[in-house]
Design an enzyme around this catalytic site. Structure first.
Site, PDB file in Angstrom:
ATOM      1  N   ALA A  77       0.847  -1.206   0.000  1.00  0.00           N
ATOM      2  CA  ALA A  77       0.000   0.000   0.000  1.00  0.00           C
ATOM      3  C   ALA A  77       0.876   1.247   0.000  1.00  0.00           C
ATOM      4  CB  ALA A  77      -0.930  -0.016   1.202  1.00  0.00           C
ATOM      5  N   GLY A  78       1.831   1.298  -0.942  1.00  0.00           N
ATOM      6  CA  GLY A  78       2.682   2.479  -1.086  1.00  0.00           C
ATOM      7  C   GLY A  78       2.110   3.383  -2.161  1.00  0.00           C
ATOM      8  N   SER A  79       2.991   4.060  -2.912  1.00  0.00           N
ATOM      9  CA  SER A  79       2.530   5.067  -3.865  1.00  0.00           C
ATOM     10  C   SER A  79       1.663   4.467  -4.981  1.00  0.00           C
ATOM     11  CB  SER A  79       3.739   5.779  -4.481  1.00  0.00           C
ATOM     12  OG  SER A  79       4.610   6.207  -3.470  1.00  0.00           O
ATOM     13  N   LEU A  80       2.246   3.561  -5.753  1.00  0.00           N
ATOM     14  CA  LEU A  80       1.475   3.037  -6.888  1.00  0.00           C
ATOM     15  C   LEU A  80       0.345   2.113  -6.438  1.00  0.00           C
ATOM     16  CD1 LEU A  80       3.519   2.166 -10.076  1.00  0.00           C
ATOM     17  CD2 LEU A  80       2.295   4.222  -9.460  1.00  0.00           C
ATOM     18  N   GLY A  81       0.571   1.338  -5.376  1.00  0.00           N
ATOM     19  CA  GLY A  81      -0.471   0.439  -4.861  1.00  0.00           C
ATOM     20  C   GLY A  81      -1.699   1.244  -4.463  1.00  0.00           C
TER      21      GLY A  81
ATOM     22  N   ALA B 134       3.354   8.875  -8.622  1.00  0.00           N
ATOM     23  CA  ALA B 134       2.704   9.117  -7.339  1.00  0.00           C
ATOM     24  C   ALA B 134       3.776   9.087  -6.258  1.00  0.00           C
ATOM     25  CB  ALA B 134       1.657   8.043  -7.063  1.00  0.00           C
TER      26      ALA B 134
ATOM     27  N   LYS C 181      12.264   0.970 -21.532  1.00  0.00           N
ATOM     28  CA  LYS C 181      12.201   1.867 -20.369  1.00  0.00           C
ATOM     29  C   LYS C 181      13.483   1.708 -19.534  1.00  0.00           C
ATOM     30  CE  LYS C 181       9.019   3.390 -16.797  1.00  0.00           C
ATOM     31  NZ  LYS C 181       8.670   2.775 -15.526  1.00  0.00           N
TER      32      LYS C 181
HETATM   33  P1  NAP Z   1       6.552   2.471  -2.317  1.00  0.00           P
HETATM   34  O1  NAP Z   1       5.788   3.741  -2.231  1.00  0.00           O
HETATM   35  O2  NAP Z   1       7.804   2.319  -1.538  1.00  0.00           O
HETATM   36  O3  NAP Z   1       5.560   1.301  -1.899  1.00  0.00           O
HETATM   37  C1  NAP Z   1       5.961  -0.031  -1.736  1.00  0.00           C
HETATM   38  C2  NAP Z   1       5.032  -0.662  -0.724  1.00  0.00           C
HETATM   39  O4  NAP Z   1       5.318  -2.065  -0.648  1.00  0.00           O
HETATM   40  C3  NAP Z   1       5.179  -0.109   0.690  1.00  0.00           C
HETATM   41  O5  NAP Z   1       3.903   0.291   1.151  1.00  0.00           O
HETATM   42  C4  NAP Z   1       5.691  -1.287   1.497  1.00  0.00           C
HETATM   43  O6  NAP Z   1       5.172  -1.403   2.789  1.00  0.00           O
HETATM   44  C5  NAP Z   1       5.124  -2.450   0.688  1.00  0.00           C
HETATM   45  N1  NAP Z   1       5.785  -3.713   0.975  1.00  0.00           N
HETATM   46  C6  NAP Z   1       7.090  -4.052   0.800  1.00  0.00           C
HETATM   47  N2  NAP Z   1       7.303  -5.319   1.202  1.00  0.00           N
HETATM   48  C7  NAP Z   1       6.096  -5.780   1.626  1.00  0.00           C
HETATM   49  C8  NAP Z   1       5.671  -7.029   2.172  1.00  0.00           C
HETATM   50  N3  NAP Z   1       6.503  -8.055   2.343  1.00  0.00           N
HETATM   51  N4  NAP Z   1       4.369  -7.167   2.506  1.00  0.00           N
HETATM   52  C9  NAP Z   1       3.493  -6.147   2.358  1.00  0.00           C
HETATM   53  N5  NAP Z   1       3.843  -4.933   1.848  1.00  0.00           N
HETATM   54  C10 NAP Z   1       5.129  -4.770   1.494  1.00  0.00           C
HETATM   55  O7  NAP Z   1       6.902   2.104  -3.822  1.00  0.00           O
HETATM   56  P2  NAP Z   1       6.251   2.679  -5.179  1.00  0.00           P
HETATM   57  O8  NAP Z   1       6.814   4.014  -5.453  1.00  0.00           O
HETATM   58  O9  NAP Z   1       4.784   2.498  -5.152  1.00  0.00           O
HETATM   59  O10 NAP Z   1       6.916   1.693  -6.232  1.00  0.00           O
HETATM   60  C11 NAP Z   1       6.446   0.376  -6.484  1.00  0.00           C
HETATM   61  C12 NAP Z   1       7.047  -0.077  -7.814  1.00  0.00           C
HETATM   62  O11 NAP Z   1       6.469   0.729  -8.859  1.00  0.00           O
HETATM   63  C13 NAP Z   1       8.565   0.163  -7.916  1.00  0.00           C
HETATM   64  O12 NAP Z   1       9.169  -0.862  -8.633  1.00  0.00           O
HETATM   65  C14 NAP Z   1       8.668   1.479  -8.663  1.00  0.00           C
HETATM   66  O13 NAP Z   1       9.890   1.635  -9.371  1.00  0.00           O
HETATM   67  C15 NAP Z   1       7.492   1.349  -9.622  1.00  0.00           C
HETATM   68  N6  NAP Z   1       7.017   2.650 -10.099  1.00  0.00           N
HETATM   69  C16 NAP Z   1       6.706   3.638  -9.213  1.00  0.00           C
HETATM   70  C17 NAP Z   1       6.238   4.864  -9.681  1.00  0.00           C
HETATM   71  C18 NAP Z   1       5.850   5.966  -8.745  1.00  0.00           C
HETATM   72  O14 NAP Z   1       5.553   7.066  -9.223  1.00  0.00           O
HETATM   73  N7  NAP Z   1       5.824   5.792  -7.448  1.00  0.00           N
HETATM   74  C19 NAP Z   1       6.092   5.059 -11.072  1.00  0.00           C
HETATM   75  C20 NAP Z   1       6.411   4.014 -11.946  1.00  0.00           C
HETATM   76  C21 NAP Z   1       6.876   2.819 -11.447  1.00  0.00           C
HETATM   77  P3  NAP Z   1       5.513  -0.410   4.000  1.00  0.00           P
HETATM   78  O15 NAP Z   1       4.646   0.797   3.766  1.00  0.00           O
HETATM   79  O16 NAP Z   1       5.088  -1.201   5.182  1.00  0.00           O
HETATM   80  O17 NAP Z   1       6.978  -0.143   3.921  1.00  0.00           O
END
Ligand code: NAP
Length: 309
Positions: free
Chosen positions: A14-18, A135, A188
């Site tokens: 439940a991070g940014s993209l989730g 996000a 990409k």
């Molecule tokens: P993020 O904000 O760090 O979110 C990741 C989430 O995964 C966190 O909430 C984390 O939990 C959770 N997590 C990790 N291990 C876990 C586990 N074992 N069980 C349950 N939850 C777990 O990451 P993000 O930015 O969304 O990125 C996700 C992927 O999308 C990456 O590969 C990134 O490169 C890609 N992406 C992101 C964007 C963007 O704009 N953000 C754009 C394109 C691609 P906690 O909160 O408890 O730490």
């Protein structure tokens, strides 16, 4: 036959993209469950009153049902929204909950983590996603939708699109099904390798690379050679020009890797530059510039107390 549009979405991470995906699906009336890592995270989530989502100046709190990894509920459709370095372990924690033939959608950047997950789950249909949406988290369980973008979905094993994709249209999630998702992900990845590591090493915005055109161009030359050796010649077409265009169009931005390092967060280097260097080695392709870049980046990360993998 069950209405496939109403298949329950489990969202792991439940991070940014989730959050971006969960809130749009939930608001469109689709059944969603967030999977959080443990009881403590679940408690924090409830204490916050749910997920907060901000877009175009509007803030909304949504109480999307959440559960922990070891909840017994079977999983039919799983969206994995962890970082690349967490994805395999996180999926392993829910593997016994996946029904045979479950769909697993993988949002990770770079390459390598998707294949590792797919190998672990021979009975699942793994769909890879290349996303350019943006996000970021402004607080725990609070996410800001920062940039419009697009999602390409595809299955490296099977070119037929699943029948439920209009569920994404209904949720206002921009997407297209592609029969060559690996080509998109490689492309990409190449763009990322040509730009992001240099912005970290030179501590600069993307636009500052315009003054380093020769260095960027030499990296592109090498990337073209590696991608061709890896059987991805189409992903190299017009690479130099696109890298130049991206640098120009995003001149004022800091790259995602730069932002990670500046904020003391672990990078996804192993699934980006690291993946490309390893792939080059496996295919007997010389890549001295990329390897040197990787070594410099790993040293730089170590000097900031960050892992080099
Ligand atoms: P993020 O904000 O760090 O979110 C990741 C989430 O995964 C966190 O909430 C984390 O939990 C959770 N997590 C990790 N291990 C876990 C586990 N074992 N069980 C349950 N939850 C777990 O990451 P993000 O930015 O969304 O990125 C996700 C992927 O999308 C990456 O590969 C990134 O490169 C890609 N992406 C992101 C964007 C963007 O704009 N953000 C754009 C394109 C691609 P906690 O909160 O408890 O730490």
């Amino acid at each position: 036959m069950a209405d496939t549009r109403q298949t329950l979405w489990h969202i792991l991470g439940a991070g940014s993209l989730g959050t971006l995906w969960a809130t749009r699906l939930f608001r469109a009336g689709q059944p969603v469950r967030l999977i959080l890592r443990d009881a403590a995270r679940l408690q924090t989530y409830h204490a916050k009153g749910g997920l907060t989502f901000s877009a175009q100046g509007l803030r909304q709190r949504l109480q999307i049902p959440a559960q922990t990894l070891n909840d017994p509920e079977p999983i039919h459709r799983l969206l994995v929204a962890c970082k690349a370095y967490d994805a395999e372990r996180a999926v392993a924690s829910v593997a016994t909950r996946l029904v045979p033939g479950a769909e697993v959608l993988l949002l990770q950047n770079g390459l390598g983590s998707q294949q590792a997950v797919a190998e672990r789950l021979p009975d699942a249909r793994c769909i890879f996603i290349s996303s350019t949406e943006g996000a970021f988290r402004d607080d725990d369980f609070s996410v800001v939708f920062a940039g419009r973008g697009f999602n390409w979905l595809g299955d490296a094993q099977e070119s037929l699109a699943p029948p439920w994709l209009d569920a994404l249209t209904n949720a206002d999630i921009p997407y297209e099904w592609t029969s060559d998702i690996l080509q998109r992900l490689w492309r990409k990845l190449a763009l990322n390798c040509a730009i992001n590591p240099l912005t970290v090493l030179h501590d600069c915005r993307n636009g500052a690379l315009q003054a380093r055109a020769e260095e960027v161009s030499a990296l592109c030359d090498e990337l073209v050679g590696v991608l061709k050796a890896c059987g991805q010649p189409q992903a190299t077409e017009g690479l130099h020009d696109e890298v130049r265009r991206v640098i120009e169009a995003t001149a004022a931005n800091y790259s995602s890797m730069h932002q990670d390092v500046a904020q003391g967060r672990r990078t996804e280097i192993s699934y980006l530059l690291g993946f490309v260097c390893n792939a080059a080695m496996q295919h007997g392709c010389e890549a001295p510039l990329l390897n040197t870049l990787r070594q410099r980046l790993v040293r730089h990360l170590a000097s900031r107390g960050l892992p080099g993998d």
